[in-house]
Design a protein around this motif. Structure first.
Motif, mmCIF file in Angstrom:
data_model
loop_
_atom_site.group_PDB
_atom_site.id
_atom_site.type_symbol
_atom_site.label_atom_id
_atom_site.label_comp_id
_atom_site.label_asym_id
_atom_site.label_seq_id
_atom_site.Cartn_x
_atom_site.Cartn_y
_atom_site.Cartn_z
ATOM 1 N N GLY A 1 -39.788 -75.592 54.637
ATOM 2 C CA GLY A 1 -39.050 -75.344 53.413
ATOM 3 C C GLY A 1 -38.949 -73.869 53.077
ATOM 4 N N ALA A 2 -39.760 -73.030 53.680
ATOM 5 C CA ALA A 2 -39.789 -71.605 53.342
ATOM 6 C C ALA A 2 -38.475 -70.917 53.719
ATOM 7 N N ALA A 3 -37.946 -71.235 54.884
ATOM 8 C CA ALA A 3 -36.710 -70.601 55.324
ATOM 9 C C ALA A 3 -35.541 -71.067 54.455
ATOM 10 N N ASP A 4 -35.501 -72.358 54.133
ATOM 11 C CA ASP A 4 -34.419 -72.885 53.303
ATOM 12 C C ASP A 4 -34.466 -72.282 51.905
ATOM 13 N N ALA A 5 -35.647 -72.159 51.329
ATOM 14 C CA ALA A 5 -35.776 -71.628 49.975
ATOM 15 C C ALA A 5 -35.373 -70.157 49.932
ATOM 16 N N ALA A 6 -35.681 -69.439 50.980
ATOM 17 C CA ALA A 6 -35.328 -68.023 51.003
ATOM 18 C C ALA A 6 -33.821 -67.851 51.191
ATOM 19 N N VAL A 7 -33.190 -68.757 51.916
ATOM 20 C CA VAL A 7 -31.777 -68.611 52.213
ATOM 21 C C VAL A 7 -30.913 -69.085 51.044
ATOM 22 N N GLU A 8 -31.154 -70.308 50.527
ATOM 23 C CA GLU A 8 -30.305 -70.864 49.492
ATOM 24 C C GLU A 8 -31.135 -71.437 48.340
ATOM 25 N N PRO A 9 -31.538 -70.624 47.393
ATOM 26 C CA PRO A 9 -32.335 -71.146 46.279
ATOM 27 C C PRO A 9 -31.518 -72.057 45.359
ATOM 28 N N LEU B 1 -29.357 -74.276 46.265
ATOM 29 C CA LEU B 1 -29.366 -75.609 46.854
ATOM 30 C C LEU B 1 -30.663 -76.332 46.513
ATOM 31 N N VAL B 2 -31.763 -75.625 46.559
ATOM 32 C CA VAL B 2 -33.049 -76.230 46.238
ATOM 33 C C VAL B 2 -33.078 -76.656 44.774
#
Length: 168
Positions: free
Chosen positions: A69-77, A79-80
């Motif tokens: 989840g770290a990469a996704d959170a850094a890329v598109e907050p 979306l999270v």
């Protein structure tokens, strides 16, 4: 004495060199005999180890980071945040449905309890009047089923039955 010591030292030098060359020959002979006896096995083991290392390195390279989840959170907050809001809305909707079902169940239980209470009261009154409470209970159930709430229901007449024993 110094001359003899010097000669001994000079004689020791070439002797050690000869021993070094002899040791090298022994080493070559030992390695050569090992390779001639077990060479194919050593070669196969080296190839297997190489392939194993390649496979492990590919699987480690293909695996995402330790925290997926770290990469996704850094890329598109955004979306999270949207996912979390949708999840919270779904939980709230499910909770409301569950509360509505619980309320319906409670109401149904109250109605059943009220019906039981009415039947007990009717049974008690019939017992006080000296009537059969079982017959009154059956009568009350028929009234509930038919939807009629009149207290003066006509009992059904029994069909003509033949006596079990003969008259003679």
């Amino acid at each position: 004495m110094e001359l003899g010591g010097g000669d001994g030292g000079a004689a020791g030098g070439p002797g050690q060199a000869a021993l070094g060359r002899g040791g090298l020959e022994v080493l070559q002979h030992t390695v050569g005999s090992l390779l001639s006896s077990y060479g194919w096995y050593i070669l196969l083991a080296a190839v297997a180890i190489y392939l194993l290392i390649q496979k492990v390195s590919q699987s480690l390279a293909g695996r995402p980071s330790s925290r997926p989840g770290a990469a996704d959170a850094a890329v598109e907050p955004e979306l999270v945040v949207r996912r979390q809001e949708a999840l919270a809305a779904a939980r709230l909707r499910m909770q409301e449905e569950l509360n509505a079902q619980a309320e319906k169940y409670k109401e149904k239980q109250r109605q059943l309890e009220e019906e039981k209470r009415r039947q007990k009261i009717a049974m008690w009154e019939s017992m006080q009047e000296g009537k059969s409470y079982k017959g009154n209970l059956k009568l009350n159930q028929q009234e509930v089923e038919s939807g009629a709430s009149t207290s003066s229901a006509v009992p059904k007449s029994k069909p003509n039955k033949k006596p079990l024993r003969g008259g003679g």
